[in-house]
Write a protein that holds these residues in place. Structure first.
Motif, PDB file in Angstrom:
ATOM      1  N   HIS A  15       0.932  -1.324   0.112  1.00 28.38           N
ATOM      2  CA  HIS A  15      -0.027  -0.073  -0.130  1.00 28.38           C
ATOM      3  C   HIS A  15       0.813   1.307   0.085  1.00 28.38           C
ATOM      4  N   LEU A  16       0.345   2.339  -0.685  1.00 22.71           N
ATOM      5  CA  LEU A  16       1.209   3.582  -0.797  1.00 22.71           C
ATOM      6  C   LEU A  16       1.096   4.375   0.467  1.00 22.71           C
ATOM      7  N   LYS A  20       3.042   6.529   6.667  1.00 21.31           N
ATOM      8  CA  LYS A  20       2.543   5.355   7.459  1.00 21.31           C
ATOM      9  C   LYS A  20       3.678   4.443   8.390  1.00 21.31           C
ATOM     10  N   ALA A  21       3.147   4.012   9.234  1.00 20.62           N
ATOM     11  CA  ALA A  21       3.673   3.255  10.185  1.00 20.62           C
ATOM     12  C   ALA A  21       3.509   1.775   9.941  1.00 20.62           C
ATOM     13  N   ALA A  22       2.311   1.344   9.730  1.00 20.93           N
ATOM     14  CA  ALA A  22       1.874  -0.085   9.429  1.00 20.93           C
ATOM     15  C   ALA A  22       2.163  -0.291   8.051  1.00 20.93           C
ATOM     16  N   ASN A  23       2.567  -1.695   7.667  1.00 17.14           N
ATOM     17  CA  ASN A  23       2.536  -1.965   6.458  1.00 17.14           C
ATOM     18  C   ASN A  23       1.234  -3.024   5.960  1.00 17.14           C
ATOM     19  N   ASN A  24       1.009  -2.663   4.822  1.00 15.92           N
ATOM     20  CA  ASN A  24      -0.158  -3.611   4.413  1.00 15.92           C
ATOM     21  C   ASN A  24       0.111  -3.820   2.966  1.00 15.92           C
ATOM     22  N   GLY A 154       7.968   8.639  -9.677  1.00 18.41           N
ATOM     23  CA  GLY A 154       7.225   9.254  -8.734  1.00 18.41           C
ATOM     24  C   GLY A 154       6.998   8.506  -7.290  1.00 18.41           C
ATOM     25  N   LYS A 155       6.747   7.197  -7.889  1.00 13.74           N
ATOM     26  CA  LYS A 155       6.496   6.168  -6.441  1.00 13.74           C
ATOM     27  C   LYS A 155       7.747   6.018  -5.828  1.00 13.74           C
ATOM     28  N   GLU A 156       8.587   5.699  -6.580  1.00 17.43           N
ATOM     29  CA  GLU A 156       9.995   5.107  -6.074  1.00 17.43           C
ATOM     30  C   GLU A 156      10.616   6.158  -5.333  1.00 17.43           C
ATOM     31  N   LEU A 157      10.469   7.485  -5.558  1.00 14.34           N
ATOM     32  CA  LEU A 157      11.250   8.640  -5.091  1.00 14.34           C
ATOM     33  C   LEU A 157      10.454   9.102  -3.770  1.00 14.34           C
ATOM     34  N   THR A 159       7.527   7.460  -2.008  1.00 16.98           N
ATOM     35  CA  THR A 159       6.985   6.797  -1.309  1.00 16.98           C
ATOM     36  C   THR A 159       7.943   5.450  -0.630  1.00 16.98           C
ATOM     37  N   SER A 160       7.559   4.533   0.064  1.00 17.17           N
ATOM     38  CA  SER A 160       8.454   3.224   0.578  1.00 17.17           C
ATOM     39  C   SER A 160       7.727   2.132  -0.062  1.00 17.17           C
ATOM     40  N   ALA A 161       6.704   2.165  -0.957  1.00 17.85           N
ATOM     41  CA  ALA A 161       5.823   1.142  -1.278  1.00 17.85           C
ATOM     42  C   ALA A 161       6.466   0.466  -2.461  1.00 17.85           C
ATOM     43  N   ASP A 162       6.675  -0.824  -2.359  1.00 18.36           N
ATOM     44  CA  ASP A 162       7.239  -1.756  -3.411  1.00 18.36           C
ATOM     45  C   ASP A 162       6.441  -2.870  -3.784  1.00 18.36           C
ATOM     46  N   ASN A 163       6.362  -3.139  -5.037  1.00 17.73           N
ATOM     47  CA  ASN A 163       5.622  -4.260  -5.694  1.00 17.73           C
ATOM     48  C   ASN A 163       6.652  -5.328  -6.136  1.00 17.73           C
ATOM     49  N   TYR A 164       6.352  -6.545  -5.815  1.00 20.03           N
ATOM     50  CA  TYR A 164       6.982  -7.942  -6.134  1.00 20.03           C
ATOM     51  C   TYR A 164       6.161  -9.074  -7.063  1.00 20.03           C
ATOM     52  N   VAL A 165       6.802  -9.669  -7.625  1.00 13.72           N
ATOM     53  CA  VAL A 165       6.391 -10.697  -8.237  1.00 13.72           C
ATOM     54  C   VAL A 165       6.840 -11.951  -7.993  1.00 13.72           C
ATOM     55  N   LEU A 166       6.140 -12.765  -7.529  1.00 16.95           N
ATOM     56  CA  LEU A 166       6.629 -14.191  -6.996  1.00 16.95           C
ATOM     57  C   LEU A 166       6.292 -15.278  -7.836  1.00 16.95           C
ATOM     58  N   GLN A 167       7.090 -16.028  -8.656  1.00 20.92           N
ATOM     59  CA  GLN A 167       7.011 -17.127  -9.403  1.00 20.92           C
ATOM     60  C   GLN A 167       7.468 -18.445  -8.804  1.00 20.92           C
TER      61      GLN A 167
END
Length: 195
Positions: A15-16, A20-24, A154-157, A159-167
């Motif tokens: 989540h962006l 934010k303190a909690a990670n979702n 914009g998001k990388e600079l 926010t601390s939100a990351d997206n991952y792909v799991l295969q």
């Protein structure tokens, strides 16, 4: 075991949030772009919330719970306060310990030994020095890989939100108990190494 864990491809979106303190996280099926699982950080204490806004946030404890969209618990993870290295415990839907991620010192890109509840090695989670790809392997055979997905400048600079792909590779049988540990690996990477 929930049939959703038998999928071979997952998209994990954090989540962006600028403050934010909690990670979702939301977990999607990339083939259909359907939300299939939720991951929420519950019961974050007051002092942990405050420390999350300092340079010491990697030391704070966490408790994450992965559930179906309807609320059925799949797996949970917790780590106590840490100072040097992290040991993350993973629990099944009945809150029984099923494994641990034991962080290794001095590894380029991050490395964890993944064990079962008795401390017996299951596999190794190893990152590349670039920090963008991780592999879970057992006896030099790849079980799964986790790749960070680029969010845009914009998001990388900002926010601390990351997206991952799991295969998950086809060599991991459906309904295998280690699929829960493999799914938990993505969150372990983000919470321990990337936050």
């Amino acid at each position: 075991m929930n049939a959703l864990l038998n999928k071979s491809l997952f998209l994990v979106k954090e989540h962006l949030g600028i403050f934010k303190a909690a990670n979702n996280y939301d977990i999607y099926d990339p083939a259909t772009n359907e939300l299939i699982l939720n991951c929420r950080e519950h019961n974050l204490g007051f002092f942990s919330k405050i420390i999350r806004f300092t340079k010491y946030k990697k030391m704070t404890p966490f408790y994450l719970e992965i559930t179906t969209v309807s609320g059925e618990k799949i797996v949970s993870m917790k780590r106590p306060t840490t100072f040097f290295r992290s040991d993350v415990e993973v629990f099944n839907e009945k809150d029984q310990l099923i494994g641990l991620f034991k962080q290794k010192f001095w590894s380029m890109g991050g490395k964890f030994e993944v064990t079962d509840q008795n401390g017996k090695p299951v596999c190794v989670l190893q990152g590349k020095w670039t920090g963008w790809e991780f592999k879970l392997s057992q006896n030099n055979k790849e079980l799964a890989q986790v790749s960070k997905k680029w969010n845009g400048l914009g998001k990388e600079l900002f926010t601390s939100a990351d997206n991952y792909v799991l295969q998950i590779n086809d060599t991991v049988p459906q309904d295998h108990k280690d699929r829960k540990l493999i799914l938990a690996a993505v969150l372990c990477i983000d919470m321990v190494l990337k936050e």
